[in-house]
Design a protein around this motif. Structure first.
Motif, mmCIF file in Angstrom:
data_model
loop_
_atom_site.group_PDB
_atom_site.id
_atom_site.type_symbol
_atom_site.label_atom_id
_atom_site.label_comp_id
_atom_site.label_asym_id
_atom_site.label_seq_id
_atom_site.Cartn_x
_atom_site.Cartn_y
_atom_site.Cartn_z
ATOM 1 N N ILE A 178 -3.778 -2.846 -15.420
ATOM 2 C CA ILE A 178 -2.733 -2.788 -14.277
ATOM 3 C C ILE A 178 -2.063 -3.976 -14.019
ATOM 4 N N GLU A 179 -2.582 -5.134 -13.983
ATOM 5 C CA GLU A 179 -1.993 -6.327 -13.686
ATOM 6 C C GLU A 179 -0.974 -7.010 -14.618
ATOM 7 N N ILE A 233 -3.114 -8.384 -3.252
ATOM 8 C CA ILE A 233 -2.442 -7.476 -2.257
ATOM 9 C C ILE A 233 -1.501 -6.724 -3.042
ATOM 10 N N ASN A 234 -0.628 -7.350 -3.971
ATOM 11 C CA ASN A 234 0.312 -6.745 -4.785
ATOM 12 C C ASN A 234 -0.434 -5.669 -5.645
ATOM 13 N N THR A 235 -1.261 -6.103 -6.141
ATOM 14 C CA THR A 235 -2.110 -4.898 -7.242
ATOM 15 C C THR A 235 -2.671 -4.021 -6.519
ATOM 16 N N LEU A 236 -3.299 -4.060 -5.305
ATOM 17 C CA LEU A 236 -3.861 -2.919 -4.513
ATOM 18 C C LEU A 236 -2.916 -2.083 -4.040
ATOM 19 N N GLU A 260 -5.537 -11.138 5.668
ATOM 20 C CA GLU A 260 -5.797 -10.256 6.783
ATOM 21 C C GLU A 260 -5.318 -8.865 6.644
ATOM 22 N N THR A 261 -4.469 -8.405 5.962
ATOM 23 C CA THR A 261 -4.025 -6.905 5.492
ATOM 24 C C THR A 261 -4.977 -6.386 4.750
ATOM 25 N N ILE A 262 -5.745 -7.434 3.697
ATOM 26 C CA ILE A 262 -6.823 -6.983 2.695
ATOM 27 C C ILE A 262 -7.887 -6.616 3.508
#
Length: 193
Positions: free
Chosen positions: A74-75, A85-88, A119-121
């Motif tokens: 996917i990356e 974070i972008n991958t998630l 922090e978001t992760i």
């Protein structure tokens, strides 16, 4: 389905990676573990890395006999360098019925505060952390966080760097790779120069 994402360059994938992934798939509440092959890590040099397609092929053949282990490219389609974070965000859009978690070594947890949007992760994803022998300490905010699960997986001190250097030095390290991965590396003359 609860899926653990095991990010890495896997240059090459070796038995240490497989031991950790299989342990997570069999001895935690994860249904599957996906090896997310990273084209370029913000923390790694690119010069010794095999092409994306070869690292993916090695991972594919390493997991082909294990139903709970998968690979993901996917990356490959995301902007470089890749940030977790972008991958998630992207993988959740593609697989909305899956619940995704991160698998990381304790050494990575020690530097987790340096990750983009960590922090978001931490707020939105569970982290499954396996032990690694390394210097430094894990910050207390991570040790006590309800989304951080320390998993008592085996400590495996095999590294892709060690394997690459050993192949270049003409050492017999076949035992550290699955037979089909070794065959591919040997036939393609990877890491010999």
């Amino acid at each position: 389905m609860k899926v653990g994402l095991f990010f890495g360059t896997f240059n090459p994938i070796h038995i240490g990676h497989l031991i950790i992934a299989n342990y997570m798939a069999e001895f935690s509440d994860l249904d599957q573990v996906w090896f997310v092959i990273t084209p370029l890590s913000p923390f790694k040099q690119k010069k010794s890395m095999l092409d994306n397609i070869h690292r993916l092929a090695l991972a594919d053949i390493a997991v082909e006999e294990y139903s709970k282990l998968e690979t993901s490219n996917i990356e490959f389609k995301l902007p470089q360098p890749n940030y977790t974070i972008n991958t998630l965000i992207h993988i959740e859009e593609k697989y909305p019925k899956h619940q995704f978690c991160l698998i990381m070594g304790e050494d990575n947890l020690k530097g987790f505060h340096k990750w983009k949007n960590y922090e978001t992760i931490l707020k939105n994803y569970e982290l499954y952390v396996y032990p690694r022998i390394s210097d430094g300490a894990v910050e207390s905010e991570f040790l006590k966080h309800p989304h951080v699960h320390r998993v008592d997986a085996p400590i495996v001190q095999v590294s892709s760097t060690f394997i690459r250097k050993s192949i270049k030095a003409k050492k017999d390290i076949r035992i550290m790779l699955t037979p089909n991965v070794w065959k591919y590396i040997d036939e393609m003359n990877f890491y010999k120069k």
